[in-house]
Design a protein around this motif. Structure first.
Motif, PDB file in Angstrom:
ATOM      1  N   ASP A  50      16.091  -8.365   0.581  1.00 35.17           N
ATOM      2  CA  ASP A  50      14.673  -8.123   0.329  1.00 35.17           C
ATOM      3  C   ASP A  50      14.313  -6.748   0.876  1.00 35.17           C
ATOM      4  N   LYS A  95       4.826  -5.671  -8.574  1.00 35.16           N
ATOM      5  CA  LYS A  95       3.734  -6.620  -8.372  1.00 35.16           C
ATOM      6  C   LYS A  95       2.377  -5.922  -8.428  1.00 35.16           C
ATOM      7  N   THR A  96       2.305  -4.698  -7.930  1.00 35.09           N
ATOM      8  CA  THR A  96       1.047  -3.958  -8.011  1.00 35.09           C
ATOM      9  C   THR A  96       0.656  -3.726  -9.462  1.00 35.09           C
ATOM     10  N   TRP A 104       3.098  -0.751  -1.316  1.00 34.45           N
ATOM     11  CA  TRP A 104       3.741  -1.446  -0.193  1.00 34.45           C
ATOM     12  C   TRP A 104       2.757  -1.486   0.959  1.00 34.45           C
ATOM     13  N   TYR A 105       3.193  -2.069   2.076  1.00 34.60           N
ATOM     14  CA  TYR A 105       2.371  -2.006   3.274  1.00 34.60           C
ATOM     15  C   TYR A 105       2.131  -0.534   3.627  1.00 34.60           C
ATOM     16  N   GLN A 155       3.117  -5.342  -2.445  1.00 32.36           N
ATOM     17  CA  GLN A 155       4.393  -6.010  -2.217  1.00 32.36           C
ATOM     18  C   GLN A 155       5.442  -5.477  -3.189  1.00 32.36           C
ATOM     19  N   GLY A 156       5.386  -4.175  -3.439  1.00 29.95           N
ATOM     20  CA  GLY A 156       6.289  -3.554  -4.389  1.00 29.95           C
ATOM     21  C   GLY A 156       5.540  -3.093  -5.621  1.00 29.95           C
ATOM     22  N   ALA A 208       0.854 -11.784  -7.225  1.00 22.74           N
ATOM     23  CA  ALA A 208       0.824 -11.103  -5.940  1.00 22.74           C
ATOM     24  C   ALA A 208      -0.147 -11.831  -5.034  1.00 22.74           C
ATOM     25  N   THR A 245      -4.814  -1.314  -4.744  1.00 22.34           N
ATOM     26  CA  THR A 245      -3.646  -1.967  -4.166  1.00 22.34           C
ATOM     27  C   THR A 245      -2.478  -0.989  -4.118  1.00 22.34           C
TER      28      THR A 245
END
Length: 340
Positions: free
Chosen positions: A176, A81-82, A46-47, A77-78, A13, A43
């Motif tokens: 995406d 990934k977190t 997502w945003y 970022q999803g 990430a 983290t």
């Protein structure tokens, strides 16, 4: 119908490596009153969007600081990934979807849930009203934007099966995560797979057209969603920090629930991609409806039921997201549950 487990490589990430994970010493700082605080990173999945308001509110109100935590909130970022970043020590804590956590643990990632806060999934099919979709049966022949390998794409076949449909009844268009809304707004697809607490309000504001939902939980498929997690190393070596983080998170969610307007206001400046205040308010309002099941009513946010965990695990074992049913303790450490 079984879903194939997508064993993803540990894609790094875009995160900075920090001190404070596993057995490493936690970096210290001091607040304006001279109190010593532990520097902690969280983290997100997502945003930042409306669901995350309690973290910003808790930080602004000093809830984390009162428990000795100097919290830094990072965009994600999803969920996948977190979870990877949390397992590898790139972040102290993560906020991610339970299906992704189950899959990660089954693949050998050393993480533990510290409590699920969204206890009813916001997973949904989202579409404009002019598509005339009233029930799952109306999805037959429709095109749907999805992201291959994410929790929603793994869950969707089980949703179809629960409603008498098969994968051949719809066309999934891979894109995406950020491109799903554009696909629906432009008319390239009829609908998208997403969280009812996320994309829908934004699409509605951008297009001026009303968005409707087929929520998985309303049509036979409910399970745990987003919650707090950390690495097993942090659980083993920093029990006091974990306990304080869980307590501060639960208190922040309870406080935000009482004053949602102020909670949304605390997100100002959180991200260049931050939705409008109107969208954030709608997103957070939808999120607050997901905090409890019948087993956890009147309990502090983040308190879980072992029976609800078992139900979620069984759902994803049947779907093939995990290869076998394991006890809840394999994925969740109940010892840190907030007392209120």
């Amino acid at each position: 119908m079984r879903l194939r487990v997508l064993v993803a490589g540990l894609v790094p990430a875009v995160l900075l490596t920090v001190a404070g994970c596993g057995s490493q010493a936690t970096e210290k700082t001091k607040d304006a009153q001279g109190r010593e605080l532990d520097k902690v990173t969280l983290t997100l999945n997502w945003y930042p969007y409306g669901e995350h308001a309690p973290f910003y509110y808790g930080k602004k109100q000093g809830i984390f600081a009162r428990r000795g935590i100097d919290l830094t909130i990072r965009p994600g970022q999803g969920s996948q990934k977190t979870i990877q970043a949390t397992a590898s020590g790139q972040t102290d804590f993560g906020w991610a979807d339970t299906p992704a956590l189950l899959a990660g643990v089954s693949q050998g990632l050393e993480v533990k849930s510290l409590g699920v806060f969204l206890q009813t999934t916001p997973s949904s099919v989202q579409f404009f009203d002019d598509k005339n979709i009233k029930s799952p049966a109306d999805l037959k022949g429709k095109s749907i934007a999805s992201t291959a390998g994410d929790a929603l794409s793994k869950t969707f076949p089980a949703f179809l099966k629960a409603n008498g449909l098969g994968p051949g009844d719809v066309t999934l268009q891979n894109t995406d995560p950020a491109g799903k809304m554009a696909a629906v707004i432009s008319g390239k697809t009829d609908a998208l797979l997403g969280f009812a607490t996320d994309q829908g309000p934004t699409m509605q504001e951008k297009s001026g057209k009303h968005v409707s939902y087929l929520r998985f939980a309303d049509y036979g498929l409910s399970f745990y969603s987003n919650g707090l997690l950390t690495s097993t190393g942090t659980v083993a070596d920093k029990k006091d920090l974990v306990k304080r983080m869980v307590e501060a998170t639960s208190e922040s969610w309870a406080a935000a629930e009482k004053d949602p307007g102020a909670a949304v206001g605390a997100m100002a400046g959180a991200s260049q991609q931050l939705p409008s205040e109107k969208v954030l308010t709608e997103q957070f309002g939808a999120t607050l409806k997901l905090l409890h099941t019948d087993a956890t009513k009147n309990r502090p946010p983040g308190v879980n039921s072992e029976a609800d965990w078992a139900k979620t695990i069984a759902t994803f074992a049947q779907a093939g997201v995990i290869t076998k049913v394991e006890p809840p303790a394999t994925y969740w450490d109940a010892s840190f549950a907030p007392k209120g």
